[in-house]
Design an enzyme around this catalytic site. Structure first.
Site, PDB file in Angstrom:
ATOM      1  N   TYR A 104     -62.603 -13.918  42.841  1.00  0.00           N
ATOM      2  CA  TYR A 104     -61.714 -14.804  42.069  1.00  0.00           C
ATOM      3  C   TYR A 104     -62.281 -14.990  40.662  1.00  0.00           C
ATOM      4  O   TYR A 104     -61.563 -14.952  39.671  1.00  0.00           O
ATOM      5  CB  TYR A 104     -61.586 -16.159  42.771  1.00  0.00           C
ATOM      6  N   PHE A 130     -38.949  -7.657  19.433  1.00  0.00           N
ATOM      7  CA  PHE A 130     -38.710  -7.071  20.741  1.00  0.00           C
ATOM      8  C   PHE A 130     -38.010  -8.151  21.572  1.00  0.00           C
ATOM      9  O   PHE A 130     -38.175  -9.338  21.285  1.00  0.00           O
ATOM     10  CB  PHE A 130     -40.022  -6.598  21.402  1.00  0.00           C
ATOM     11  N   THR A 131     -37.236  -7.734  22.571  1.00  0.00           N
ATOM     12  CA  THR A 131     -36.393  -8.692  23.309  1.00  0.00           C
ATOM     13  C   THR A 131     -37.189  -9.892  23.840  1.00  0.00           C
ATOM     14  O   THR A 131     -36.822 -11.052  23.606  1.00  0.00           O
ATOM     15  CB  THR A 131     -35.706  -7.991  24.497  1.00  0.00           C
ATOM     16  N   ASP A 138     -48.766  -6.426  18.047  1.00  0.00           N
ATOM     17  CA  ASP A 138     -48.289  -6.059  19.383  1.00  0.00           C
ATOM     18  C   ASP A 138     -48.667  -4.595  19.590  1.00  0.00           C
ATOM     19  O   ASP A 138     -48.104  -3.688  18.972  1.00  0.00           O
ATOM     20  CB  ASP A 138     -46.767  -6.248  19.476  1.00  0.00           C
ATOM     21  N   LYS A 140     -47.562  -0.380  29.478  1.00  0.00           N
ATOM     22  CA  LYS A 140     -47.222   0.711  28.563  1.00  0.00           C
ATOM     23  C   LYS A 140     -48.474   1.385  28.014  1.00  0.00           C
ATOM     24  O   LYS A 140     -48.616   2.586  28.067  1.00  0.00           O
ATOM     25  CB  LYS A 140     -46.389   0.170  27.391  1.00  0.00           C
ATOM     26  N   ARG A 150     -29.944   0.015  24.521  1.00  0.00           N
ATOM     27  CA  ARG A 150     -30.676  -0.766  23.528  1.00  0.00           C
ATOM     28  C   ARG A 150     -29.726  -1.002  22.366  1.00  0.00           C
ATOM     29  O   ARG A 150     -29.772  -0.349  21.339  1.00  0.00           O
ATOM     30  CB  ARG A 150     -31.942  -0.033  23.056  1.00  0.00           C
ATOM     31  N   PHE A 207     -29.374  -8.633  29.489  1.00  0.00           N
ATOM     32  CA  PHE A 207     -29.286  -7.197  29.790  1.00  0.00           C
ATOM     33  C   PHE A 207     -29.959  -6.840  31.115  1.00  0.00           C
ATOM     34  O   PHE A 207     -29.639  -5.836  31.726  1.00  0.00           O
ATOM     35  CB  PHE A 207     -29.895  -6.358  28.652  1.00  0.00           C
TER      36      PHE A 207
HETATM   37  N1  F0G Z   1     -43.865  -5.711  23.445  1.00  0.00           N
HETATM   38  C1  F0G Z   1     -43.314  -4.491  23.365  1.00  0.00           C
HETATM   39  C2  F0G Z   1     -43.356  -3.735  22.082  1.00  0.00           C
HETATM   40  C3  F0G Z   1     -42.733  -3.907  24.505  1.00  0.00           C
HETATM   41  O1  F0G Z   1     -42.198  -2.702  24.414  1.00  0.00           O
HETATM   42  C4  F0G Z   1     -42.723  -4.637  25.724  1.00  0.00           C
HETATM   43  C5  F0G Z   1     -42.101  -4.097  26.919  1.00  0.00           C
HETATM   44  C6  F0G Z   1     -43.305  -5.910  25.751  1.00  0.00           C
HETATM   45  C7  F0G Z   1     -43.866  -6.410  24.584  1.00  0.00           C
HETATM   46  C8  F0G Z   1     -43.310  -6.749  27.001  1.00  0.00           C
HETATM   47  O2  F0G Z   1     -44.177  -6.223  27.928  1.00  0.00           O
HETATM   48  O3  F0G Z   1     -42.726  -5.594  29.891  1.00  0.00           O
HETATM   49  O4  F0G Z   1     -45.207  -5.862  30.137  1.00  0.00           O
HETATM   50  O5  F0G Z   1     -43.737  -7.837  29.799  1.00  0.00           O
HETATM   51  N2  F0G Z   1     -41.317  -3.113  26.905  1.00  0.00           N
HETATM   52  C9  F0G Z   1     -40.681  -2.516  28.072  1.00  0.00           C
HETATM   53  C10 F0G Z   1     -39.678  -1.462  27.658  1.00  0.00           C
HETATM   54  C11 F0G Z   1     -40.100  -3.506  29.034  1.00  0.00           C
HETATM   55  O6  F0G Z   1     -39.028  -0.916  28.539  1.00  0.00           O
HETATM   56  O7  F0G Z   1     -39.553  -1.150  26.478  1.00  0.00           O
HETATM   57  P1  F0G Z   1     -43.949  -6.387  29.520  1.00  0.00           P
END
Ligand code: F0G
Length: 491
Positions: free
Chosen positions: A89, A141-142, A232, A275, A398, A464
């Site tokens: 832990y 980013f979303t 990021d 990623k 997208r 989405f």
């Molecule tokens: N920042 C960027 C630039 C990303 O592309 C993503 C995720 C995140 C943050 C969030 O990370 O999914 O681990 O919570 N991108 C994925 C995509 C979901 O399909 O482009 P996460």
């Protein structure tokens, strides 16, 4: 385990024929069987999925090009490392190994682990964003946008005017416009700006990188006004690869050196390990102890103890190895070189795609593909559904479906309507890539059959993912019938 980063090996291999073919610098040792279901099943499956490719089950999917997130191929070294995971832990040695990889690759001493990228965004936003805060960034980013606005902040995007041009020869469309940055700071005042955010291989504009020269300029402005710079780094390996390919100063530098140069310019580096290192998890790292201290209680509140942060120790081990592999050019070049190949082939067929080819995926321009579908009828969502129907390949919308509504309830139309066909690292072969090209070609020839879609169930946050849509007419049936007529009894 090797402590130092692996030697970077050359990425490009020339063919005697002169053809520009991406060569796999790995061999396949574990495989997963795939299903290519008939078009009749694909028609039923996309309707059951509410014309939202996130809702498809993989038993109905041939090539899963939804995302590279958590779907990059694992290396033998990563899999092997999982066997030495230290289950604890607190104080796990797996975490010590991850810390050491982060320090070697990103050059940051203090590491906060989190279960994935958006969890790091939650922590950073809660720690630094307040109602009225302004966050300048190259592009949102979303999940970033969702977390910043949830904490009362406002996102201001400051790309160059021509960065959203779909077809371009600009090598660094992800660059921040420095004049606009200065203007945003002058307008709002530095006190309202907790940080400037730069996103590597800017996801939503087609995986487009920024240059180190640009990041240096951003840093200069940030320093002038005493503002923090947050990077990021979810797609930092690809951005570093493009710097090597496209920025003269770094032509002979190793990817490892470029990565360090990028990270050295930021106060905080955060990433989705799903990623960047082809496993699970995420992290926030910094060399500034006071920033680490500000965020660490939020990690224990939301993620877990500071030496596991919601990630299993096995995944922490594979994350550490994956991070080191990100510095190997022969690994990191795989996805961009396949994307470049497909983009080149589609361009030759006259199919509109985002250029120059970027990271993460091949981005098809749905507005150019489907000029007869207005943005309010979600051309990128319609194209994602139509392409699944035509091929069994799952891409991701997208565009405006991935956007949000304004205070009056109207759609905020997306700057670009893209169908993203992701190339997770070292997953797909060249013949599979050629299949994608072939089916897109067929679809382009039959594009006038494709119609719009509309929401029937629309969640308020990140719609989405779970939203359900329906076709505006019987166009999916007509498209499936045309497929059957053209391909006979072929799948
Ligand atoms: N920042 C960027 C630039 C990303 O592309 C993503 C995720 C995140 C943050 C969030 O990370 O999914 O681990 O919570 N991108 C994925 C995509 C979901 O399909 O482009 P996460």
């Amino acid at each position: 385990m090797n402590k130092t980063a692996p030697e970077s090996s050359p990425a490009k291999v020339k063919f005697f024929s002169g053809e520009n073919i991406p060569l796999e610098l790995h061999k396949v040792r574990v495989v997963q069987k795939l299903n290519l279901v008939p078009v009749e099943r694909r028609l039923a499956a996309i309707a059951e999925a509410g014309f939202n490719t996130f809702q498809l089950g993989t038993s109905d999917v041939y090539l899963d090009m939804l995302t590279d997130s958590g779907t990059n191929a694992m290396s033998d070294a990563q899999t092997a490392s999982m066997m030495q995971a230290d289950d604890a832990y607190a104080g796990s040695q797996s975490f010590v190994r991850l810390q050491s990889a982060v320090e070697d690759v990103f050059g940051k001493k203090y590491l906060l682990p989190a279960h994935q990228g958006r969890a790091t965004e939650n922590v950073i936003s809660q720690a630094f964003v307040k109602p009225g805060s302004i966050i300048p960034m190259n592009y949102h980013f979303t999940t970033t946008l969702a977390h910043i606005t949830r904490n009362g902040g406002e996102v201001v995007e400051i790309l160059a005017d021509d960065a959203l041009q779909i077809q371009s020869t600009k090598p660094f469309k992800g660059n921040m416009d420095i004049g606009k940055l200065e203007a945003v700071i002058a307008k709002h005042g530095a006190a309202k700006i907790p940080f400037i955010r730069m996103e590597a291989s800017t996801n939503l504009i087609g995986g487009q990188p920024f240059s180190i020269a640009n990041l240096r300029e951003v840093r200069r402005v940030a320093d002038k006004h005493g503002i923090m710079l947050v990077l990021d780094a979810s797609l930092i390996g690809e951005n570093a690869y493009f710097v090597k390919q496209r920025e003269d100063e770094f032509k002979t530098a190793s990817v490892a050196t470029i990565l360090r140069e990028l990270c050295d310019l930021a106060d905080i580096v955060y990433f989705s390990a799903r990623k960047v290192s082809s496993s699970r998890g995420g992290g926030i790292c910094t060399n500034r102890k006071e920033l680490f201290d500000t965020m660490k209680s939020l990690i224990v509140l939301y993620e877990g103890f500071l030496t596991y942060g919601g990630i299993s120790v096995r995944e922490i081990e594979s994350m550490a190895v994956g991070l080191r592999e990100t510095t190997d050019e022969s690994v990191i070049s795989q996805s961009p070189s396949f994307i470049e190949y497909l983009v080149g082939r589609l361009q030759a067929l006259g199919i509109p795609v985002v250029t120059p080819a970027g990271g993460l995926g091949c981005h098809v321009d749905a507005r150019g593909f489907l000029p007869h579908i207005p943005q309010k009828d979600y051309p990128a969502g319609a194209l994602a559904s139509a392409f699944y129907l035509a091929s069994g390949v799952r891409g991701m919308e997208r565009g405006t479906v991935s956007s949000v509504r304004d205070a009056q309830g109207n759609d905020i139309l997306a700057d670009a309507e893209l169908l993203r066909l992701a190339f997770p690292r070292r997953v797909f072969t060249l013949s599979q890539t050629k299949y994608v090209e072939d089916r897109l070609h067929w679809l382009y020839q039959n594009r006038e059959l494709i119609g719009g879609i509309h929401f029937v169930e629309e969640p308020e946050v990140l719609r989405f993912f779970n939203g359900r849509l329906a076709a505006n007419s019987d166009w999916p049936q007509k498209l499936a019938a045309k497929f059957r007529a053209d391909f006979g009894d072929s799948l």
